[in-house]
Design a protein around this motif. Structure first.
Motif, PDB file in Angstrom:
ATOM      1  N   GLN A 107      29.399 -18.213  -1.559  1.00 18.03           N
ATOM      2  CA  GLN A 107      29.821 -17.868  -2.918  1.00 18.03           C
ATOM      3  C   GLN A 107      29.034 -18.672  -3.946  1.00 18.03           C
ATOM      4  O   GLN A 107      28.621 -18.135  -4.982  1.00 18.03           O
ATOM      5  N   GLN A 125      26.010 -19.884  -3.569  1.00 16.91           N
ATOM      6  CA  GLN A 125      24.644 -19.348  -3.574  1.00 16.91           C
ATOM      7  C   GLN A 125      24.579 -18.070  -4.412  1.00 16.91           C
ATOM      8  O   GLN A 125      23.659 -17.879  -5.191  1.00 16.91           O
ATOM      9  N   ARG A 126      25.570 -17.185  -4.220  1.00 19.52           N
ATOM     10  CA  ARG A 126      25.585 -15.926  -4.999  1.00 19.52           C
ATOM     11  C   ARG A 126      25.732 -16.213  -6.476  1.00 19.52           C
ATOM     12  O   ARG A 126      25.079 -15.604  -7.307  1.00 19.52           O
ATOM     13  N   LEU A 127      26.618 -17.155  -6.815  1.00 23.81           N
ATOM     14  CA  LEU A 127      26.840 -17.516  -8.212  1.00 23.81           C
ATOM     15  C   LEU A 127      25.564 -18.112  -8.800  1.00 23.81           C
ATOM     16  O   LEU A 127      25.158 -17.750  -9.907  1.00 23.81           O
ATOM     17  N   LYS A 128      24.920 -18.982  -8.062  1.00 21.28           N
ATOM     18  CA  LYS A 128      23.689 -19.616  -8.510  1.00 21.28           C
ATOM     19  C   LYS A 128      22.575 -18.592  -8.732  1.00 21.28           C
ATOM     20  O   LYS A 128      21.867 -18.633  -9.716  1.00 21.28           O
ATOM     21  N   SER A 129      22.456 -17.637  -7.800  1.00 19.88           N
ATOM     22  CA  SER A 129      21.402 -16.619  -7.944  1.00 19.88           C
ATOM     23  C   SER A 129      21.699 -15.630  -9.065  1.00 19.88           C
ATOM     24  O   SER A 129      20.790 -15.104  -9.682  1.00 19.88           O
ATOM     25  N   SER A 130      22.977 -15.405  -9.338  1.00 19.56           N
ATOM     26  CA  SER A 130      23.290 -14.463 -10.429  1.00 19.56           C
ATOM     27  C   SER A 130      23.096 -15.100 -11.795  1.00 19.56           C
ATOM     28  O   SER A 130      22.826 -14.423 -12.778  1.00 19.56           O
ATOM     29  N   ILE A 131      23.206 -16.421 -11.867  1.00 21.89           N
ATOM     30  CA  ILE A 131      23.002 -17.140 -13.126  1.00 21.89           C
ATOM     31  C   ILE A 131      21.526 -17.175 -13.480  1.00 21.89           C
ATOM     32  O   ILE A 131      21.128 -17.063 -14.618  1.00 21.89           O
TER      33      ILE A 131
END
Length: 180
Positions: free
Chosen positions: A171, A173-179
């Protein structure tokens, strides 16, 4: 569909197939594959026998911790198979290939999987042989239950926390990549 679209689709399909196939055998050396191919030629079986729907080692649906134990046993079965094959052949080239492949499997098992397979197998056989209808066994089992239940609960919690931590990392990693 026009020619360009077909060419692009064909190129993408070839790339996908190539990547999929290359990842499937990225750990097996050329020498290992060569020796396995020699053995396949020597121990050739019919396609009907090969593709009869009953693999020797069926696909598993276990967790990683269970797979580690299972894979160790699978490798142990392979070692036993190769020992039998060595005892049954006099062909030196086949013997060399068998010894090479067997050595690689022994190394893999020793380095990365459970090296205590004989002990584990004996322990499991003893557990499966427990006489559950014996009243003495039933009484002993009851007296040991709290200790066993505590160990099992602790292990279950450890496994749950490990899964939960992996989920949290994914989660994050996904949050970091979406930012970004």
């Amino acid at each position: 569909m026009d020619v360009l679209s077909r060419a692009v689709m064909c190129f993408c399909l070839m790339g996908w197939m190539t990547l999929g196939w290359s990842n499937a055998a990225q750990y097996t050396s050329v020498t290992m594959k060569s020796n396995i191919d020699k053995l396949k030629v020597h121990y050739k079986i019919s396609k009907d026998q090969l593709f009869n729907g009953n693999p020797v080692f069926p696909k598993d649906t276990f967790e990683d911790s269970e797979r580690r134990v299972l894979m160790s046993v699978v490798l142990d079965v392979y070692l036993s198979i190769f020992s039998q094959m060595l005892n049954q052949t006099g062909d030196q080239e086949v013997r060399d290939s068998l010894n090479y492949v067997k050595g690689k499997i022994q190394h893999l098992q020793k380095q990365y999987f459970l090296g205590r397979i004989p002990e584990l197998r004996t322990h499991l056989q003893n557990l499966w042989a427990v006489k559950t209808s014996d009243t003495t066994v039933q009484g002993k089992a009851l007296s040991e239950l709290v200790t066993i239940y505590e160990k099992a609960s602790k292990l279950a919690l450890k496994i749950h926390l490990k899964k939960d931590n992996r989920r949290k990392r994914r989660q994050a990693q996904r949050l970091k990549s979406s930012i970004m």
